[in-house]
Enzyme design. Structure first.
Site, PDB file in Angstrom:
ATOM      1  N   TYR A   1     -77.546 -38.934 -32.569  1.00  0.00           N
ATOM      2  CA  TYR A   1     -77.329 -39.060 -31.129  1.00  0.00           C
ATOM      3  C   TYR A   1     -78.495 -39.850 -30.563  1.00  0.00           C
ATOM      4  O   TYR A   1     -79.626 -39.735 -31.053  1.00  0.00           O
ATOM      5  CB  TYR A   1     -77.329 -37.676 -30.461  1.00  0.00           C
ATOM      6  CG  TYR A   1     -76.038 -36.904 -30.597  1.00  0.00           C
ATOM      7  CD1 TYR A   1     -74.827 -37.446 -30.155  1.00  0.00           C
ATOM      8  CD2 TYR A   1     -76.024 -35.626 -31.139  1.00  0.00           C
ATOM      9  CE1 TYR A   1     -73.644 -36.734 -30.274  1.00  0.00           C
ATOM     10  CE2 TYR A   1     -74.845 -34.901 -31.255  1.00  0.00           C
ATOM     11  CZ  TYR A   1     -73.661 -35.462 -30.826  1.00  0.00           C
ATOM     12  OH  TYR A   1     -72.494 -34.761 -30.933  1.00  0.00           O
TER      13      TYR A   1
ATOM     14  N   LYS B   1     -69.722 -44.425 -34.234  1.00  0.00           N
ATOM     15  CA  LYS B   1     -68.693 -43.378 -34.158  1.00  0.00           C
ATOM     16  C   LYS B   1     -68.325 -43.113 -32.708  1.00  0.00           C
ATOM     17  O   LYS B   1     -69.211 -42.808 -31.894  1.00  0.00           O
ATOM     18  CB  LYS B   1     -69.232 -42.090 -34.794  1.00  0.00           C
ATOM     19  CG  LYS B   1     -68.342 -40.865 -34.657  1.00  0.00           C
ATOM     20  CD  LYS B   1     -68.914 -39.714 -35.470  1.00  0.00           C
ATOM     21  CE  LYS B   1     -68.071 -38.467 -35.452  1.00  0.00           C
ATOM     22  NZ  LYS B   1     -68.227 -37.655 -34.252  1.00  0.00           N
TER      23      LYS B   1
ATOM     24  N   SER C   1     -75.327 -33.607 -38.947  1.00  0.00           N
ATOM     25  CA  SER C   1     -75.462 -33.814 -37.500  1.00  0.00           C
ATOM     26  C   SER C   1     -76.939 -33.833 -37.091  1.00  0.00           C
ATOM     27  O   SER C   1     -77.753 -33.131 -37.685  1.00  0.00           O
ATOM     28  CB  SER C   1     -74.754 -32.671 -36.765  1.00  0.00           C
ATOM     29  OG  SER C   1     -75.186 -32.599 -35.424  1.00  0.00           O
TER      30      SER C   1
ATOM     31  N   HIS D   1     -64.000 -37.599 -30.899  1.00  0.00           N
ATOM     32  CA  HIS D   1     -64.928 -36.480 -31.057  1.00  0.00           C
ATOM     33  C   HIS D   1     -64.173 -35.144 -31.196  1.00  0.00           C
ATOM     34  O   HIS D   1     -64.603 -34.110 -30.690  1.00  0.00           O
ATOM     35  CB  HIS D   1     -65.892 -36.434 -29.869  1.00  0.00           C
ATOM     36  CG  HIS D   1     -67.266 -35.905 -30.182  1.00  0.00           C
ATOM     37  ND1 HIS D   1     -68.382 -36.703 -30.243  1.00  0.00           N
ATOM     38  CD2 HIS D   1     -67.724 -34.653 -30.435  1.00  0.00           C
ATOM     39  CE1 HIS D   1     -69.448 -35.972 -30.512  1.00  0.00           C
ATOM     40  NE2 HIS D   1     -69.080 -34.723 -30.648  1.00  0.00           N
TER      41      HIS D   1
ATOM     42  N   THR E   1     -73.496 -42.023 -32.868  1.00  0.00           N
ATOM     43  CA  THR E   1     -72.385 -41.525 -32.034  1.00  0.00           C
ATOM     44  C   THR E   1     -72.449 -42.152 -30.647  1.00  0.00           C
ATOM     45  O   THR E   1     -73.477 -42.071 -29.965  1.00  0.00           O
ATOM     46  CB  THR E   1     -72.439 -39.989 -31.951  1.00  0.00           C
ATOM     47  OG1 THR E   1     -72.279 -39.466 -33.274  1.00  0.00           O
ATOM     48  CG2 THR E   1     -71.330 -39.440 -31.062  1.00  0.00           C
TER      49      THR E   1
HETATM   50  C1  LIG Z   1     -68.088 -27.595 -34.069  1.00  0.00           C
HETATM   51  C2  LIG Z   1     -68.178 -29.088 -33.978  1.00  0.00           C
HETATM   52  C3  LIG Z   1     -69.413 -29.680 -33.800  1.00  0.00           C
HETATM   53  C4  LIG Z   1     -69.509 -31.076 -33.732  1.00  0.00           C
HETATM   54  N1  LIG Z   1     -70.743 -31.662 -33.656  1.00  0.00           N
HETATM   55  C5  LIG Z   1     -70.844 -33.012 -33.691  1.00  0.00           C
HETATM   56  C6  LIG Z   1     -72.119 -33.638 -33.725  1.00  0.00           C
HETATM   57  O1  LIG Z   1     -73.161 -32.977 -33.719  1.00  0.00           O
HETATM   58  N2  LIG Z   1     -72.165 -34.993 -33.749  1.00  0.00           N
HETATM   59  C7  LIG Z   1     -71.018 -35.762 -33.752  1.00  0.00           C
HETATM   60  O2  LIG Z   1     -71.102 -36.995 -33.774  1.00  0.00           O
HETATM   61  N3  LIG Z   1     -69.804 -35.184 -33.761  1.00  0.00           N
HETATM   62  C8  LIG Z   1     -69.689 -33.842 -33.730  1.00  0.00           C
HETATM   63  N4  LIG Z   1     -68.450 -33.260 -33.754  1.00  0.00           N
HETATM   64  C9  LIG Z   1     -67.252 -34.113 -33.873  1.00  0.00           C
HETATM   65  C10 LIG Z   1     -66.888 -34.329 -35.342  1.00  0.00           C
HETATM   66  O3  LIG Z   1     -67.828 -35.132 -36.005  1.00  0.00           O
HETATM   67  C11 LIG Z   1     -65.524 -35.024 -35.464  1.00  0.00           C
HETATM   68  O4  LIG Z   1     -65.525 -36.201 -34.694  1.00  0.00           O
HETATM   69  C12 LIG Z   1     -64.351 -34.134 -35.051  1.00  0.00           C
HETATM   70  O5  LIG Z   1     -64.622 -32.785 -35.324  1.00  0.00           O
HETATM   71  C13 LIG Z   1     -63.090 -34.552 -35.779  1.00  0.00           C
HETATM   72  O6  LIG Z   1     -62.009 -33.775 -35.373  1.00  0.00           O
HETATM   73  P1  LIG Z   1     -61.447 -32.511 -36.212  1.00  0.00           P
HETATM   74  O7  LIG Z   1     -62.413 -31.421 -35.989  1.00  0.00           O
HETATM   75  O8  LIG Z   1     -60.126 -32.263 -35.604  1.00  0.00           O
HETATM   76  O9  LIG Z   1     -61.388 -32.924 -37.664  1.00  0.00           O
HETATM   77  C14 LIG Z   1     -68.335 -31.871 -33.803  1.00  0.00           C
HETATM   78  C15 LIG Z   1     -67.101 -31.250 -33.957  1.00  0.00           C
HETATM   79  C16 LIG Z   1     -67.014 -29.881 -34.052  1.00  0.00           C
HETATM   80  C17 LIG Z   1     -65.671 -29.250 -34.250  1.00  0.00           C
END
Ligand SMILES: Cc1cc2nc3c(=O)[nH]c(=O)nc-3n(C[C@H](O)[C@H](O)[C@H](O)COP(=O)(O)O)c2cc1C
Length: 378
Positions: free
Chosen positions: A132, A251, A109, A275, A158
């Site tokens: 981002y 994404k 990330s 997300h 993203t």
């Molecule tokens: C704790 C956490 C932090 C996340 N941080 C980011 C991030 O920094 N950038 C991003 O594109 N998606 C982020 N996401 C989204 C994840 O990349 C992903 O799309 C999502 O967690 C998928 O769903 P799931 O957790 O049910 O597998 C984050 C998700 C979680 C749970």
């Protein structure tokens, strides 16, 4: 229960819940507003049922997949999650190392708590950078250039973050937007000595972003208000495409017409995603978007899906419906919180074992045999 006694991802979640103070668990586990999108991501997988083939020789099975033209041990990527250092000290490094050892790509990330260069140094595997688009575009560009120099093979841009979703659990604990912890949150940290011992008391810091701010600039002037660029549009995407020479994924796409526009802009693939239910509550899930997008792009883009993957059979369902693979969000982070790098390895091993069993039970000798006809219609 120890992390290695967990028999499924839900067990790891239970251990994580016990081990973490509330504000960290809620940050990882929570979604936006009423958390309907979060719950729906799981429902979308549960509602799909297999139509298994029987009496197929599945004595030898192969779970390997080709992701963006290169091999992976499973059609899965350890996806980008921010603030992993809150779940375990140097959490990003632990995730990257476990992914590399398991033969899966790791997507770091932008708001990682470890440096791009450190991840490249400790994890010899396939590395992707999630980016981002910040209002200060130079910061996003600089992090991408550093990832290029460090050998990252892909940028995952993203697109579903013009503003942060309303995460009500984080508002209550005081983690976001400005880390003004409530007294209850501070006491809760003290009540979790084992967590304190593995995390130390580091404040969440977006080290890669901070480095680009340069000396003398206060990170609080940047992080939080106005950090994310809500003007990011299709023309900007084309400019990113021109500047990044390696693979580029977008994404946060959920519509077939947006998939067509992304294709025209020159991306290599999409992550169909809401997300993890953390942005627009009530959005459809990536899995639901998949059949229509797959029809529209007709093999011209690599498709990935995320949101709600908690079982190896979920990975199989996404692949059967046309995805090259899935991104794992919370599943490896629950493992991280339960047992550090070994916990992540355990989470991946659980999913790999379930995926292998699903191949056998659906009559597929390998992942390439997962097709649409294995999913019951209606
Ligand atoms: C704790 C956490 C932090 C996340 N941080 C980011 C991030 O920094 N950038 C991003 O594109 N998606 C982020 N996401 C989204 C994840 O990349 C992903 O799309 C999502 O967690 C998928 O769903 P799931 O957790 O049910 O597998 C984050 C998700 C979680 C749970």
């Amino acid at each position: 229960m120890r992390y290695d006694q967990a028999v499924n991802i839900e067990d790891l979640r239970t251990i994580a819940k016990r081990r973490l103070p509330r504000f960290v668990f809620d940050y990882v586990d929570g979604g936006a507003e009423d958390e309907r999108a979060l719950a729906h991501n799981r429902d979308a997988f549960s509602q799909l049922r297999f139509l298994p083939r029987t009496l197929v020789d599945v004595g030898r099975r192969d779970s390997c997949a080709s992701l963006l033209g290169a091999p992976a041990k499973l059609p899965a990527v350890v996806g980008p999650t921010g603030l992993n250092g809150l779940s375990w000290r140097d959490g990003d490094l632990a995730l990257a190392k476990a992914a590399a050892k398991a033969g899966l790509p790791f997507a770091m990330s932008t708001v990682s708590m470890s440096f791009v260069e450190d991840i490249a140094r400790v994890a010899p595997g396939r590395l992707w950078l999630q980016a981002y688009v910040f209002t200060e575009r130079a910061i996003t560009d600089a992090i991408m250039q550093r990832a290029l120099a460090a050998g990252f093979e892909c940028v995952v841009l993203t697109s579903d973050f013009p503003v942060a979703g309303k995460r009500e659990r984080d508002l209550r604990t005081g983690l976001l937007p400005q880390q003004k912890f409530t007294l209850a949150t501070k006491l809760d940290m003290l009540m979790h000595p084992r967590w304190l011992a593995t995390v130390a008391t580091r404040r969440p810091r977006f080290v890669n972003v901070e480095r680009e701010l340069g000396p003398g600039r206060d990170v609080n002037s940047f992080v939080g208000h106005g950090m994310f660029d809500a003007t990011f549009d299709w023309d900007d995407l084309k400019r990113f495409r021109d500047r990044w020479p390696r693979k580029l994924l977008l994404k946060g796409v959920l519509r077939a017409d947006d998939a067509e526009r992304a294709l025209a802009a020159g991306v290599d693939g999409l992550v169909l995603s809401n997300h993890g239910g953390r942005q627009l509550d009530g959005a459809i899930s990536g899995l639901e978007a998949l059949p229509e997008v797959a029809r529209a792009v007709d093999g011209r883009l690599s498709l990935f899906v995320d949101g709600g993957v908690r079982r190896g059979s979920d990975i199989a369902k996404a692949v059967a419906l046309g995805a090259e693979g899935v991104l794992l969000g919370r599943a490896p982070v629950y493992g991280l919180a339960a047992g550090g790098e070994a916990g992540v390895a355990h989470a991946i091993a659980i999913l790999a074992d379930e995926f292998d069993r699903t191949l056998a039970l659906t009559g597929c000798p390998d992942a390439a045999a997962l097709h649409r006809d294995l999913i019951a219609r209606g």
